[in-house]
Motif scaffolding. Sequence first.
Motif, PDB file in Angstrom:
ATOM      1  N   LEU A 146       9.926   8.525  34.514  1.00 35.41           N
ATOM      2  CA  LEU A 146       9.269   7.839  35.643  1.00 35.41           C
ATOM      3  C   LEU A 146       9.048   8.813  36.803  1.00 35.41           C
ATOM      4  N   ASP A 163      17.666  -4.604  32.628  1.00 30.56           N
ATOM      5  CA  ASP A 163      16.392  -3.871  32.697  1.00 30.56           C
ATOM      6  C   ASP A 163      16.507  -2.358  32.819  1.00 30.56           C
ATOM      7  N   ASN A 195      18.680   7.316  32.209  1.00 35.92           N
ATOM      8  CA  ASN A 195      17.530   6.853  31.419  1.00 35.92           C
ATOM      9  C   ASN A 195      16.269   6.792  32.276  1.00 35.92           C
ATOM     10  N   THR A 202      23.830  -4.776  23.958  1.00 37.97           N
ATOM     11  CA  THR A 202      24.422  -5.906  24.696  1.00 37.97           C
ATOM     12  C   THR A 202      23.482  -6.386  25.791  1.00 37.97           C
ATOM     13  N   GLY A 222      13.904   6.211  26.920  1.00 37.15           N
ATOM     14  CA  GLY A 222      13.694   5.404  25.735  1.00 37.15           C
ATOM     15  C   GLY A 222      12.207   5.281  25.451  1.00 37.15           C
ATOM     16  N   GLY A 248      16.983  -0.505  30.400  1.00 32.79           N
ATOM     17  CA  GLY A 248      16.353   0.078  29.209  1.00 32.79           C
ATOM     18  C   GLY A 248      17.207   0.165  27.954  1.00 32.79           C
ATOM     19  N   LYS A 249      18.191  -0.739  27.822  1.00 32.32           N
ATOM     20  CA  LYS A 249      19.057  -0.693  26.646  1.00 32.32           C
ATOM     21  C   LYS A 249      18.301  -0.944  25.348  1.00 32.32           C
TER      22      LYS A 249
HETATM   23  P1  GTP Z   1      18.271  -6.493  29.225  1.00 26.12           P
HETATM   24  O1  GTP Z   1      18.801  -6.403  27.860  1.00 26.12           O
HETATM   25  O2  GTP Z   1      17.547  -7.757  29.463  1.00 26.12           O
HETATM   26  O3  GTP Z   1      19.313  -6.225  30.237  1.00 26.12           O
HETATM   27  O4  GTP Z   1      17.174  -5.292  29.410  1.00 26.12           O
HETATM   28  P2  GTP Z   1      17.269  -3.880  28.779  1.00 26.12           P
HETATM   29  O5  GTP Z   1      18.276  -3.055  29.509  1.00 26.12           O
HETATM   30  O6  GTP Z   1      17.444  -3.984  27.323  1.00 26.12           O
HETATM   31  O7  GTP Z   1      15.848  -3.235  29.130  1.00 26.12           O
HETATM   32  P3  GTP Z   1      14.569  -3.105  28.205  1.00 26.12           P
HETATM   33  O8  GTP Z   1      14.781  -2.108  27.123  1.00 26.12           O
HETATM   34  O9  GTP Z   1      14.135  -4.466  27.826  1.00 26.12           O
HETATM   35  O10 GTP Z   1      13.576  -2.432  29.247  1.00 26.12           O
HETATM   36  C1  GTP Z   1      13.280  -2.988  30.494  1.00 26.12           C
HETATM   37  C2  GTP Z   1      11.931  -2.478  30.973  1.00 26.12           C
HETATM   38  O11 GTP Z   1      11.967  -1.067  31.229  1.00 26.12           O
HETATM   39  C3  GTP Z   1      10.812  -2.681  29.960  1.00 26.12           C
HETATM   40  O12 GTP Z   1       9.662  -3.016  30.659  1.00 26.12           O
HETATM   41  C4  GTP Z   1      10.668  -1.309  29.311  1.00 26.12           C
HETATM   42  O13 GTP Z   1       9.369  -1.079  28.849  1.00 26.12           O
HETATM   43  C5  GTP Z   1      11.008  -0.375  30.455  1.00 26.12           C
HETATM   44  N1  GTP Z   1      11.607   0.883  29.981  1.00 26.12           N
HETATM   45  C6  GTP Z   1      12.663   0.984  29.142  1.00 26.12           C
HETATM   46  N2  GTP Z   1      12.970   2.279  28.933  1.00 26.12           N
HETATM   47  C7  GTP Z   1      12.107   3.022  29.661  1.00 26.12           C
HETATM   48  C8  GTP Z   1      11.921   4.437  29.871  1.00 26.12           C
HETATM   49  O14 GTP Z   1      12.623   5.281  29.341  1.00 26.12           O
HETATM   50  N3  GTP Z   1      10.921   4.811  30.701  1.00 26.12           N
HETATM   51  C9  GTP Z   1      10.121   3.912  31.333  1.00 26.12           C
HETATM   52  N4  GTP Z   1       9.172   4.375  32.120  1.00 26.12           N
HETATM   53  N5  GTP Z   1      10.270   2.573  31.158  1.00 26.12           N
HETATM   54  C10 GTP Z   1      11.238   2.124  30.333  1.00 26.12           C
END
Ligand code: GTP
Length: 595
Positions: free
Chosen positions: A134, A14, A130, A77, A162, A16-17
């Motif tokens: 926020l 989570d 990242n 990943t 992101g 934000g990858k």
């Molecule tokens: P996994 O692959 O399951 O480990 O998650 P991930 O690292 O790919 O994270 P993902 O991109 O799915 O984002 C997780 C959550 O964070 C989502 O609800 C996104 O909308 C939020 N999010 C991602 N990037 C940002 C950012 O730059 N700013 C904010 N405010 N929220 C973000």
Amino acid sequence: MENIRNFCIIAHIDHGKSTLADRLLEFTQTVSKREMQAQLLDDMDLERERGITIKSHAIQMNYVYQGKPYVFNLIDTPGHVDFSYEVSRSIAACEGALLLVDASQGIEAQTISNFFLAWGNNLTIIPVLNKVDLPGAMVEEVKDEVVDLVGCDRDDIIHASGKEGIGIEDILNAVVERIPAPKGDPNGPLQALIFDSVFNSFRGIEVIFRIKNGTLRKGDKVKFMATGKEYNADEIGILRLDKEPRDVVHTGDVGYLISGIKQAKEVKVGDTITHVERPAAEAIKGFEDVKPMVFAGIYPVETSEYEDLRDAMEKLQLNDASLVWEPETSAALGFGFRCGFLGMLHMEIVQERLEREFDMTVITTVPSVQFTCYMTKGDPITIHAPADMPDPNNIDHIEEPFIKAQIITKTEYVGPVIALCMDKRGIIKNQNYITAERVEMTFEIPLSEVVFDFFDRLKTISRGYASLDYELIGYRESTMVKLDIMLNGDKVDALSAIVHRDKAYEWGKRLCEKLRELLPRQMFEIAIQAAIGQKIIARETIKALRKNVLAKCYGGDISRKRKLLEKQKKGKKRMRQVGNVEIPQEAFMAVLKLE
Ligand code: GTP
């Protein structure tokens, strides 16, 4: 080759990858606005529904830096610890990694483990802070943490979001500037490492590889070095949003190969592809074997579907190299498979994928870790299933797997976390303050205490402010006993469990209570008993059902009757008849929810 950059995105779950990957794809115009959707690379339905990445995804992008064109192979990943095998294989296909840290969360347990995985494989690390958009972003504090972990300069850390598209160009530039181009000899004998594969029912198995040396051309005769089998490179290409066929794939590139392979057994992740003529002298060092943490039986609900299930498992294994299995027989459930998983989430995902992608309805049995039984005579025995436990009279002692668990939490939760770990038979080994508010603790705990509900409890007691990572450290002696469950006097092997003696009574009592809730009432009374050896330690009774369910609407509304029958049939979907008692799937999982 000079213009190729291979990199992956790694982070704690989570952080934000997938969202950042979306922005990179957008910025490089790899996908059009029309094709764009959130978390584009998470293309499995399951990934979208759960909002997590389960599989690594490779995609090629083009980028122009200072007037020069570059080709990027990006691999997104998963973050969850159960899918770390995906990360470790992706790393083998890259020279660099973007290490993402959520600016509002700071470094978490998998940030650390994934960093070490990448660093240990000599990847160049680009640290990215990242989610700086926020309001809760703690930019300076988290930068301190990153500098501490990675050993980089503060200025090396790129600020990004992101979500808001901040820092995207900086990241792409850093990829060119900091990550080295792949090495390798384009004219040498072909060596391509298979790091993933997908079953395609129309075209045969698609193999995903990274070329270390040599060049692969369409139509080439190739050989898989581990199996020795030869194929024609019917179609080769690169991975964009879809597969894009090419006539040649070069050294350093990530690509795919389709050669009409139908047998899942012929494709092994970690194998090397070479040419039949002028083969490579040796294979590329493959991957470390997976070390499954949890074992459970998977059985078809319809016994006649055993062969179909085997076929489905073989195909699934192609796309999930961390799944291991072997045939197993259960007195209660018949023919099935004993499977090894990396954790409970992995087990759930395997079950779901078998159902969705291969249309199987399966029952999974009580999960267990692996034990070693040292016998009074003869060699030690490894047991993956309670049913395999030898007669206690012949056992000298039993060893169970222990892990090193790393927990990061806020200082205010240190007390409850330690209490939880002690309750789980853990020993605290280390405590290290990352900042004044955050602490990293290391415990040694039996794996069996952690794989099931530990993480949920950890989250509850820390109000969500705790992250966990673990690795196996070895086997240690423990007093384990086998707890059997009997329904109307019949032992149901698929409900047995191996538990620590000090916890056996409590376990037996709660399990009986839970089963009383979960087993459907029948026309006769059902006695539920828990026993250790011959000794009954707990008992519950389910009273007989008095009336037939249909009796209620006898002569009444026919459509209602049909609905009722329909409902019963649905309920039956995931039930197995053992003796004269029907056991629903939930009952096998009851052990997971005892506390
Ligand atoms: P996994 O692959 O399951 O480990 O998650 P991930 O690292 O790919 O994270 P993902 O991109 O799915 O984002 C997780 C959550 O964070 C989502 O609800 C996104 O909308 C939020 N999010 C991602 N990037 C940002 C950012 O730059 N700013 C904010 N405010 N929220 C973000």
